[in-house]
Design a protein around this motif. Structure first.
Motif, mmCIF file in Angstrom:
data_model
loop_
_atom_site.group_PDB
_atom_site.id
_atom_site.type_symbol
_atom_site.label_atom_id
_atom_site.label_comp_id
_atom_site.label_asym_id
_atom_site.label_seq_id
_atom_site.Cartn_x
_atom_site.Cartn_y
_atom_site.Cartn_z
ATOM 1 N N ALA A 211 41.439 43.510 44.534
ATOM 2 C CA ALA A 211 41.035 44.022 43.224
ATOM 3 C C ALA A 211 40.233 45.292 43.445
ATOM 4 O O ALA A 211 39.194 45.261 44.102
ATOM 5 C CB ALA A 211 40.193 42.984 42.496
ATOM 6 N N ALA A 212 40.719 46.390 42.925
ATOM 7 C CA ALA A 212 40.041 47.673 43.122
ATOM 8 C C ALA A 212 39.697 48.298 41.778
ATOM 9 O O ALA A 212 40.535 48.364 40.882
ATOM 10 C CB ALA A 212 40.924 48.627 43.916
ATOM 11 N N GLY A 213 38.462 48.730 41.646
ATOM 12 C CA GLY A 213 38.013 49.329 40.399
ATOM 13 C C GLY A 213 37.748 48.268 39.337
ATOM 14 O O GLY A 213 38.445 47.271 39.257
ATOM 15 N N GLY A 214 36.713 48.474 38.562
ATOM 16 C CA GLY A 214 36.478 47.584 37.429
ATOM 17 C C GLY A 214 35.608 46.379 37.717
ATOM 18 O O GLY A 214 35.193 45.683 36.792
ATOM 19 N N VAL A 215 35.342 46.093 38.993
ATOM 20 C CA VAL A 215 34.464 44.964 39.323
ATOM 21 C C VAL A 215 33.037 45.514 39.370
ATOM 22 O O VAL A 215 32.679 46.264 40.270
ATOM 23 C CB VAL A 215 34.852 44.317 40.668
ATOM 24 N N LYS A 216 32.236 45.138 38.378
ATOM 25 C CA LYS A 216 30.971 45.826 38.126
ATOM 26 C C LYS A 216 29.722 45.073 38.558
ATOM 27 O O LYS A 216 28.636 45.644 38.603
ATOM 28 C CB LYS A 216 30.839 46.121 36.614
ATOM 29 N N ASN A 217 29.848 43.766 38.803
ATOM 30 C CA ASN A 217 28.643 42.999 39.115
ATOM 31 C C ASN A 217 28.990 41.802 39.997
ATOM 32 O O ASN A 217 30.164 41.491 40.212
ATOM 33 C CB ASN A 217 27.945 42.548 37.828
ATOM 34 N N PHE A 218 27.950 41.140 40.501
ATOM 35 C CA PHE A 218 28.143 40.023 41.422
ATOM 36 C C PHE A 218 28.929 38.898 40.759
ATOM 37 O O PHE A 218 29.815 38.295 41.396
ATOM 38 C CB PHE A 218 26.781 39.513 41.898
ATOM 39 N N LYS A 219 28.636 38.614 39.503
ATOM 40 C CA LYS A 219 29.311 37.521 38.791
ATOM 41 C C LYS A 219 30.817 37.761 38.723
ATOM 42 O O LYS A 219 31.622 36.862 38.991
ATOM 43 C CB LYS A 219 28.736 37.384 37.382
ATOM 44 N N ASP A 220 31.212 38.999 38.365
ATOM 45 C CA ASP A 220 32.643 39.322 38.289
ATOM 46 C C ASP A 220 33.288 39.299 39.672
ATOM 47 O O ASP A 220 34.442 38.868 39.828
ATOM 48 C CB ASP A 220 32.853 40.697 37.645
ATOM 49 N N ALA A 221 32.537 39.776 40.676
ATOM 50 C CA ALA A 221 33.062 39.756 42.049
ATOM 51 C C ALA A 221 33.306 38.316 42.488
ATOM 52 O O ALA A 221 34.355 37.997 43.068
ATOM 53 C CB ALA A 221 32.089 40.452 42.996
ATOM 54 N N LEU A 222 32.362 37.446 42.206
ATOM 55 C CA LEU A 222 32.491 36.036 42.570
ATOM 56 C C LEU A 222 33.675 35.395 41.861
ATOM 57 O O LEU A 222 34.446 34.634 42.461
ATOM 58 C CB LEU A 222 31.204 35.281 42.238
ATOM 59 N N LYS A 223 33.848 35.740 40.568
ATOM 60 C CA LYS A 223 34.978 35.183 39.815
ATOM 61 C C LYS A 223 36.303 35.635 40.419
ATOM 62 O O LYS A 223 37.254 34.854 40.531
ATOM 63 C CB LYS A 223 34.908 35.593 38.337
ATOM 64 N N MET A 224 36.378 36.909 40.821
ATOM 65 C CA MET A 224 37.595 37.426 41.458
ATOM 66 C C MET A 224 37.906 36.641 42.738
ATOM 67 O O MET A 224 39.056 36.248 42.984
ATOM 68 C CB MET A 224 37.442 38.914 41.794
ATOM 69 N N VAL A 225 36.877 36.395 43.541
ATOM 70 C CA VAL A 225 37.055 35.646 44.785
ATOM 71 C C VAL A 225 37.532 34.231 44.480
ATOM 72 O O VAL A 225 38.450 33.702 45.134
ATOM 73 C CB VAL A 225 35.754 35.630 45.605
ATOM 74 N N GLU A 226 36.920 33.601 43.481
ATOM 75 C CA GLU A 226 37.298 32.233 43.117
ATOM 76 C C GLU A 226 38.723 32.164 42.572
ATOM 77 O O GLU A 226 39.405 31.145 42.724
ATOM 78 C CB GLU A 226 36.299 31.675 42.094
#
Length: 250
Positions: A211-226
């Protein structure tokens, strides 16, 4: 459930040219050097920079005895470079010891129905990367595509990889959402969205995704990983890792 170390999914990224950023070459070099040191200190998975900084980045990472990888972009950012041009760029990046090469797929050709051209580029460029024991990533620029086109080009990449290199090599070829440079209308997202990544993940299996671009915070990053995303490209890796909200657009 074990706690996820998001830092090991982050690719700390700086891809603006001096002209795009309105600064000098020397100022750009200092930004890249700072990015590399931050990535090493925070144990980010990878630092993603323009091809002309790969040698410098590799030397810095090695001198700091770090496991942080060095990645670069090929055919950036439009994707309409010829296959031969992309291959030449890839050869140079490999000679400079880049660990991972992120190619912009010719999504315009895909949209125009030139499927054989796209298949050929995916095959040839992936081959040179895998032959040199590197990792390839294919940027499909989801903001330029419909959901059906996102699914279609992702399936095409997956099929070329599986048909020609086998499932054992699949882990070394990613499908990636965006360049971060695509101009959208009405402030629509130009990078990864949860909806877009769901489509990519579903159609890329067993290939990993970024996922490149648009991931703005730790919560969204964690959701992407999950969700199953294996890498996150961002120019705000430090802010995300520290639990802050990213200010940059990428």
């Amino acid at each position: 459930m074990c706690e996820v170390n998001v830092n090991q999914f982050l690719e700390s990224t700086y891809l603006k040219t001096p002209k795009q950023a309105g600064i000098t070459q020397e100022e750009t070099k200092k930004i890249v050097e700072k990015l590399i040191i931050e990535a090493v200190n925070n144990k980010f998975k990878l630092v993603m920079i323009r091809p002309n900084y790969v040698s410098m980045a590799k030397e810095m990472v090695d001198s700091l005895n770090s496991y942080t990888l060095v990645g670069t972009v090929i055919g950036f950012h439009e994707g309409t470079y010829s296959t031969n041009e992309k291959l030449e760029e890839a050869k140079k990046a490999i000679e400079d010891n880049a660990d991972e090469l992120d190619f912009v797929a010719n999504y315009e050709a895909f949209k125009a129905g030139k499927i054989n051209l796209v298949k050929s580029e995916i095959f040839q460029c992936t081959k040179i990367v895998l032959d040199n024991n590197k990792v390839a990533k294919w940027i499909i620029e989801i903001a330029a595509l419909t959901n059906e086109e996102i699914a279609g080009i992702t399936q095409l990449i997956r099929n070329v990889v599986l048909d020609n290199f086998g499932e054992e090599k699949a882990a070394n070829v990613f499908v990636k959402s965006s360049t971060g440079f695509f101009k959208t209308e009405n402030n629509k997202p130009n990078g990864a969205t949860f909806e877009g990544m769901e489509i990519i993940i579903e159609n890329a299996k067993p290939l990993p995704t970024k996922a490149a671009g648009g991931v703005k915070n730790f919560k969204d990053a964690l959701k992407m990983v999950e969700m199953g995303v294996k890498r996150i490209g961002t120019s705000s890796a430090l802010a995300i890792a520290d639990g802050n909200i990213a200010k940059d657009s990428y």
